[in-house]
Design an enzyme around this catalytic site. Structure first.
Site, PDB file in Angstrom:
ATOM      1  CB  CYS A   2      -0.601  -7.392 -16.342  1.00  0.00           C
ATOM      2  SG  CYS A   2       0.333  -5.984 -16.896  1.00  0.00           S
ATOM      3  NE  ARG A  27      -2.751  -9.763 -10.948  1.00  0.00           N
ATOM      4  CZ  ARG A  27      -2.003 -10.794 -10.577  1.00  0.00           C
ATOM      5  NH1 ARG A  27      -2.539 -11.759  -9.875  1.00  0.00           N
ATOM      6  NH2 ARG A  27      -0.734 -10.861 -10.884  1.00  0.00           N
ATOM      7  CD1 TRP A  75      -1.324  -0.907 -12.274  1.00  0.00           C
ATOM      8  CD2 TRP A  75       0.879  -1.136 -12.541  1.00  0.00           C
ATOM      9  NE1 TRP A  75      -0.700  -0.101 -11.351  1.00  0.00           N
ATOM     10  CE2 TRP A  75       0.644  -0.217 -11.488  1.00  0.00           C
ATOM     11  CE3 TRP A  75       2.198  -1.440 -12.866  1.00  0.00           C
ATOM     12  CZ2 TRP A  75       1.671   0.399 -10.779  1.00  0.00           C
ATOM     13  CZ3 TRP A  75       3.226  -0.830 -12.167  1.00  0.00           C
ATOM     14  CH2 TRP A  75       2.952   0.074 -11.137  1.00  0.00           C
ATOM     15  CG  ASN A 101       1.540 -10.349 -15.070  1.00  0.00           C
ATOM     16  OD1 ASN A 101       2.035  -9.221 -14.986  1.00  0.00           O
ATOM     17  ND2 ASN A 101       1.167 -11.053 -14.015  1.00  0.00           N
ATOM     18  N   GLY A 102       4.304  -9.370 -16.923  1.00  0.00           N
ATOM     19  CA  GLY A 102       5.742  -9.431 -16.668  1.00  0.00           C
ATOM     20  C   GLY A 102       6.463  -8.410 -17.509  1.00  0.00           C
ATOM     21  CD  GLU A 481       0.970  -2.407   7.526  1.00  0.00           C
ATOM     22  OE1 GLU A 481       2.044  -2.120   6.982  1.00  0.00           O
ATOM     23  OE2 GLU A 481      -0.010  -2.837   6.896  1.00  0.00           O
ATOM     24  CE  LYS A 485      -2.464  -1.113   4.823  1.00  0.00           C
ATOM     25  NZ  LYS A 485      -1.395  -2.025   4.862  1.00  0.00           N
ATOM     26  CD  GLU A 488      -1.300   0.599   1.315  1.00  0.00           C
ATOM     27  OE1 GLU A 488      -0.726   0.300   0.263  1.00  0.00           O
ATOM     28  OE2 GLU A 488      -1.362  -0.172   2.291  1.00  0.00           O
ATOM     29  CG  HIS A 504      17.644  13.269  17.154  1.00  0.00           C
ATOM     30  ND1 HIS A 504      18.681  13.811  17.880  1.00  0.00           N
ATOM     31  CD2 HIS A 504      17.118  12.289  17.946  1.00  0.00           C
ATOM     32  CE1 HIS A 504      18.797  13.175  19.032  1.00  0.00           C
ATOM     33  NE2 HIS A 504      17.846  12.253  19.106  1.00  0.00           N
ATOM     34  CE  LYS A 603      -3.593  -8.026  -2.056  1.00  0.00           C
ATOM     35  NZ  LYS A 603      -3.531  -7.329  -0.751  1.00  0.00           N
TER      36      LYS A 603
HETATM   37  O1  M6R Z   1       2.675  -9.513  -1.696  1.00  0.00           O
HETATM   38  P1  M6R Z   1       3.714  -8.894  -0.845  1.00  0.00           P
HETATM   39  O2  M6R Z   1       3.473  -9.107   0.628  1.00  0.00           O
HETATM   40  O3  M6R Z   1       5.118  -9.312  -1.205  1.00  0.00           O
HETATM   41  O4  M6R Z   1       3.613  -7.347  -1.114  1.00  0.00           O
HETATM   42  C1  M6R Z   1       4.514  -6.440  -0.550  1.00  0.00           C
HETATM   43  C2  M6R Z   1       4.032  -5.017  -0.717  1.00  0.00           C
HETATM   44  O5  M6R Z   1       3.928  -4.695  -2.066  1.00  0.00           O
HETATM   45  C3  M6R Z   1       2.678  -4.805  -0.042  1.00  0.00           C
HETATM   46  O6  M6R Z   1       2.725  -5.105   1.320  1.00  0.00           O
HETATM   47  C4  M6R Z   1       2.237  -3.335  -0.206  1.00  0.00           C
HETATM   48  O7  M6R Z   1       3.071  -2.499   0.539  1.00  0.00           O
HETATM   49  C5  M6R Z   1       0.771  -3.152   0.175  1.00  0.00           C
HETATM   50  N1  M6R Z   1       0.188  -2.161  -0.670  1.00  0.00           N
HETATM   51  C6  M6R Z   1       0.594  -2.694   1.559  1.00  0.00           C
HETATM   52  O8  M6R Z   1      -0.745  -2.531   1.884  1.00  0.00           O
END
Ligand code: M6R
Length: 608
Positions: A2, A27, A75, A101-102, A481, A485, A488, A504, A603
């Site tokens: 949020c 976000r 969110w 937020n929270g 990574e 990418k 996502e 395996h 985010k």
């Molecule tokens: O803000 P942070 O680096 O702690 O976030 C960690 C993950 O939530 C963040 O890296 C997430 O995996 C991203 N969507 C990756 O692109």
């Protein structure tokens, strides 16, 4: 997660609030809402879906009058994304409105208590208890009712509250959730995120856990949880508005990919003095490694992948055992940590709930905690004993790019720094490794320049149902990574596998035409990788080889090639990941995906 924002000043609040909300869109959210006080009444509008829907309902905010207001992007956690559950929430008598937020963890108990007292709940949210508590504790004293209310809340909150009896005052309070107060001229703000405010003011106040702020047009007063005033300094933000804009690129993600050489340079330059790495700005004492015999790195998502590269680098150079753990697992496995363990937490946002919880667990067990963080003033930067900022600048796209590569860069610096501290490398080696690190920004740029074919490759492969990324050693860490990418932002299923592990079990999934992306940048392990590539080719797979410029071994084994500039293999993760980011970007573009705001993602993940 949020986003919240508030304004009090001389202007019409709603159009300003909507502009600020737009800066928080990245976000991730599924509804939005706004409440303003006009002629001693609270007027509220909410809309499911994009902020555009809120704009349509309010004529970009112009149909709402009033110089004070609060707004929210939601969110969904408790209750479906709809107009009723969207914030703000108002008290039954419409005296109070709140944005939050929270997560209020004890909301069920509070709800029962409030229902017993006759309060009527409209939404399924945890937040609604806040607004009824405010009303229950209200005795013509807004500040007291805020204090009493927050004293009842458990969990995490950044709250913004208005009361129709106080048409010039907002209260904003926080615990375990980001909150920033913006200081203007005859106007003041609060927000969950600096990016919402930079267009209006760069002067901000960071309040501490459990504190709350009284914000009027003229003044900002900060109080501790007992209501005693506390002095908090104004901090000047160094980010500029352009840094939070697209600057001519179609997407923030592409802009942020292209910014990487410069961002990486910002992470390195201030930390190399007279050819030597110094991390003075972290606050670490000179003898930090005196009693340390082990390192644990914990983080989530891409930051966890950065941690994986860090393990290879630190173990290789400093010869200190390094364990890497997902933050969400770390705290619930009763970790063996004590004052001889250096715990490193990594987070771009500095607000990730799982990472914060892991940090707190580590501190409770007596470990010194070093944080590698991008956002200044974030919860993690405040909770950790020592902080190394990554200086990546604001990262808006949900999929991290420069956030990740600057984390890896800091880990390169840290590995040499620690090796020097424990004496595992001599001065000459340290100085040559430092020179290698100074090359990283150039290598990052070259990784972009070398591969103009990536959009073509994306066109060729964008219809794949599933892909595999394989590699060994640091190449494998980069695969993790690259694979994340792709999935996502393009929603194509993909898996990263240590190349030697494929046989395996997972090799059962390799069949005709499956695309395997093979990272083959580690000269020492090339022959092994050739064998792994042959294993998948024998089962009909197509291979996209990722190879260094001078390497030729993989070319005959590959259907297509991406080139990586030659650099120190141990530090080359940064240059390797950039073409993978671009590949994911262009595949998502081909598939018409919402690249900066992928579905189901936020985010910063401020819930566990
Ligand atoms: O803000 P942070 O680096 O702690 O976030 C960690 C993950 O939530 C963040 O890296 C997430 O995996 C991203 N969507 C990756 O692109």
């Amino acid at each position: 997660m949020c986003g919240i924002v508030g304004y009090v000043g001389n202007e019409n609040a709603a159009p300003i609030l909507i502009e600020c909300l737009k800066k928080l869109e990245y976000r991730g959210y599924d509804s939005a809402g706004i409440a303003v006080i006009d002629k001693n009444e609270i007027n509220m509008v909410k809309a499911t879906g994009k902020i555009k829907n809120l704009c349509d309902k309010t004529n970009d905010g112009c149909s709402l009058s009033g110089n004070i207001g609060i707004a929210h992007t939601r969110w969904a956690t408790h209750g479906a994304p709809n107009d009723i559950n969207a914030h703000p929430h108002v008290s039954n008598n419409k005296k109070f409105a709140v944005v939050h937020n929270g997560i209020i963890e004890n909301y069920m108990d509070l709800k029962k208590e409030l229902v017993d007292k006759g309060y009527k709940f409209n939404s399924e949210t945890d937040t609604e208890v806040v607004v009824h508590l405010l009303d229950m504790y209200y005795d013509k004293d807004f500040k007291k009712s805020v204090m009493k209310t927050v004293s009842r809340l458990e969990g995490s909150y950044a709250l913004g509250v208005i009361c129709k009896d106080y048409p010039n005052t907002i209260y904003a309070a926080m615990l375990n959730s980001p909150l920033i107060i913006g200081v203007g001229v005859s106007e003041n703000y609060f927000a969950s995120d600096v990016t919402a405010l930079v267009q209006h003011t760069k002067n901000v106040i960071y309040i501490e856990e459990g504190e709350f702020a009284e914000i009027t047009r003229e003044k900002i007063n900060v109080f501790d949880c007992t209501g005693e005033p506390v002095a908090r300094e104004i901090t000047r933000i160094v980010w500029d508005v352009e840094a939070a804009e697209k600057g001519g690129y179609e997407h923030f993600m592409l802009k942020e990919i292209m910014e990487q050489p410069r961002a990486i340079k910002s992470a390195i330059e201030p930390r190399i003095k007279k050819g030597k790495i110094t991390l003075d700005d972290s606050g670490m004492p000179d003898d930090i490694m005196k009693d340390i015999n082990r390192i644990v790195i914990t983080a989530c998502g891409s930051a966890y992948h950065a941690a994986c590269t860090g393990k290879y680098m630190i173990e290789q150079l400093a010869r200190i055992p390094v364990e890497v753990d997902l933050a969400s697992e770390f705290r619930y496995r009763n970790p063996i940590i004590n004052k001889s363990t250096l715990v490193i937490v990594i987070s771009q946002s500095g607000e990730t709930a799982d990472t914060i919880a892991a940090l707190k667990e580590a501190k409770q067990l007596g470990a010194p905690v070093l944080a590698i963080v991008n956002v200044v003033g974030s919860a993690i930067s405040k909770l950790a004993d020592y902080v190394i900022y990554t200086w990546a600048g604001p990262e808006i796209a949900v999929a991290t790019t420069k956030g990740y590569t600057t984390q890896v860069t800091v880990l390169c610096l840290l590995s040499v720094f620690l090796a020097q501290k424990v004496g595992s490398i001599d001065k000459k080696t340290a100085s040559s490794l430092t020179e290698d690190i100074q090359q990283i920004p150039k290598l990052a740029q070259r990784a972009i320049d070398l591969n103009p074919q990536i959009p073509y490759l994306a066109r060729k492969y964008h219809n794949e149902r599933s892909m595999f990324f394989i590699g060994r050693n640091t190449d494998y860490a980069v695969c993790l990574e690259g694979s994340l990418k792709l999935k996502e932002i393009s929603y194509i299923h993909s898996e990263a596998y240590a190349a030697g592990e494929l046989k395996h079990g997972t090799i059962a999934l390799i069949d005709n035409d499956r695309l395997v992306v093979a990272l083959a940048c580690n000269e020492r392990l090339l022959d092994k990788l050739v064998s792994n590539i042959r294993e998948v080719k024998a089962r009909g797979a197509k291979v996209l080889g990722i190879i260094t410029e001078r390497s030729t071994k993989i070319i005959p084994e590959s259907d297509d090639i991406i080139y990586i500039p030659e650099g120190n293999t141990l530090f080359n993760a940064v240059a390797q990941v950039i073409p993978l980011q671009l590949f994911a970007y262009y595949v998502a573009l081909e598939n018409d995906c919402d690249i900066d705001k992928p579905k189901n993602l936020a985010k910063s993940v401020t819930v566990e």
